[in-house]
Design an enzyme around this catalytic site. Structure first.
Site, short mmCIF file in Angstrom:
data_model
loop_
_atom_site.label_atom_id
_atom_site.label_comp_id
_atom_site.label_asym_id
_atom_site.label_seq_id
_atom_site.Cartn_x
_atom_site.Cartn_y
_atom_site.Cartn_z
N SER A 189 -10.54 1.17 -12.40
CA SER A 189 -9.54 0.11 -12.43
C SER A 189 -8.25 0.48 -13.14
O SER A 189 -7.21 -0.10 -12.86
CB SER A 189 -10.14 -1.15 -13.05
N HIS A 197 -12.44 -2.72 -6.77
CA HIS A 197 -11.09 -2.34 -6.32
C HIS A 197 -11.09 -1.64 -4.97
O HIS A 197 -10.05 -1.17 -4.52
CB HIS A 197 -10.42 -1.45 -7.37
N LYS A 219 -10.24 -10.30 -5.86
CA LYS A 219 -9.15 -9.31 -5.78
C LYS A 219 -8.63 -9.27 -4.35
O LYS A 219 -7.92 -10.18 -3.94
CB LYS A 219 -9.68 -7.98 -6.32
#
Ligand SMILES: *Cc1c(COP(=O)(O)O)cnc(C)c1O
Length: 380
Positions: free
Chosen positions: A177, A205, A236
């Site tokens: 990250s 991610h 996200k």
């Protein structure tokens, strides 16, 4: 009258943080977004808002209870089925946040006599999960970042000293990250196979962003559906909120019986599930979004002299905390919402700008940031 002891303690700690220049504060969003994890630009997409509203109308604003009580709606089942299909696993279990999933699934899987091995740069939630597992009696081994030789040596040494039935679990971020680099999943799978270890990959991610239909790093690296425990987040790239673990039916049954963050928490609310289902549909149907986010990141990396990475995270290494903060403030004054990341989020002496890109950004905005960085970082 003297302030109470707890107030004195907190006051001293706050003074200490300020003296180090490490005090954190919540800054509202402003300027062009170069720091969110909204990689596909879905967070403000009206289709997700509409899906959230429809879900609230049809199923209510809240779940009303934990999944094992009355908190399961048809949308929970639908989203789990869709995620399992996407990640090519037998089953899926939703969690309320990625933090909750990581912090509670590790201690649910390993106990006294077992071991967990964790990459040195794993996300804080995995770190806390590892600490919980250690508190529960498991051995904790931290291996050097991406160093599978170190991991292999630690696995072998541990294995040689325990009974055959002891379980080893290896945990790694897929995309890291704060650095935007990626794990080598085929190599991790091989190593885990050789040592009979269970592999947990955090695709927070990578989900929505990598692979032919956005299923993540495992898909990109040709091991789609082969990682036994794939955790991912819905907040996200998918533009909603929440998290999930894709795995086989046996692991799912184990987790729903033992993971405390799953059992003792109110289920995700219907509007969030509606938005996540729509975000998942769009992530698969509109591949231009991930191509654009990744192309933007590549465009930023080039003038910084950085090798390309399979991620939309571009760290700009700075070093001293104060310098990272000064750079971020100066870019913010030019209209770029870029944030500095300081220890303890990153190792001591490695403060940086953490720039992220998303499909909602225009080419001219990327070019403008490239030019601003060139001014701010002479020699870059
Ligand atoms: C954001 C993040 C999490 C936490 O997920 P939340 O749903 O935001 O709690 C876990 N792991 C990684 C690698 C993350 O970046």
């Amino acid at each position: 009258m003297l302030p109470s002891p707890w107030r004195q303690r907190l006051w001293h700690q706050a003074e200490h943080r300020r003296a180090l220049g490490r005090d954190r504060a919540i800054h509202p969003a402003g300027g062009v977004d170069f720091c969110s994890n909204d990689y596909l630009g879905l967070r403000r997409d009206p289709r997700l808002a509409e899906a959230a509203a429809a879900a609230a109308r049809n199923h209510g604003s809240g779940a009303g209870g934990a999944r094992l009580l009355r908190g399961t709606t048809p949308l929970h089942d639908e989203l789990e089925a869709a995620l399992a299909q996407w990640k090519r696993t037998e089953a899926c279990l939703l969690f309320n946040t990625g933090f909750q999933a990581n912090a509670t699934l590790l201690p649910a899987l390993v106990g006294p006599g077992d071991a967990v091995f964790s990459d040195a740069l794993n996300h804080a939630s995995l770190v806390d999960g590892c600490r919980m597992a250690r508190a529960g009696g498991a051995h904790l081994g931290i291996y050097r970042h991406l160093d599978l030789v170190d991991l292999g040596a630690q696995l072998a040494a541990w294995r040689a000293s325990v009974p055959a039935e002891a379980l080893a679990l290896v945990a790694s971020d897929a995309v890291f990250s704060m650095d935007g680099d990626a794990a080598d999943l085929p190599a991790l799978l091989d190593l885990c196979d050789r040592h009979g270890a269970l592999l947990l990959i955090d695709e927070a991610h990578a989900t929505g962003l990598l692979g032919a239909n956005g299923a993540g790093l495992a898909q990109l690296q040709g091991v789609h559906g082969r990682v036994p425990l794939v955790m991912g987040t819905l907040g996200k790239a998918l533009g909603a909120f929440g998290a999930f673990v894709c795995c086989d039916a046996l692991l799912r049954e184990h987790l729903l019986n033992t993971a405390r963050g799953f059992i003792f928490s109110t289920a995700l609310p219907p509007p969030v599930l509606g938005a996540a289902l729509e975000g998942l549909r769009i992530a698969q149907a509109e591949p231009w979004r991930r191509k654009r986010a990744l192309a933007h990141a590549a465009h930023l990396r080039r003038p910084l002299g950085q090798a390309d990475q399979p991620s939309a995270i571009v760290p700009v290494p700075v070093g001293p905390d104060a310098e990272a903060v000064r750079l971020a403030t100066s870019l913010q004054a030019r209209g770029f919402d870029v944030r500095a990341v300081r220890p303890p989020t990153v190792p001591e002496g490695s403060a940086r700008l953490r720039i992220t890109t998303g499909a909602h950004l225009e080419d001219v905005q990327i070019q403008a940031l490239v030019e601003a960085l060139a001014l701010e970082l002479p020699g870059a």
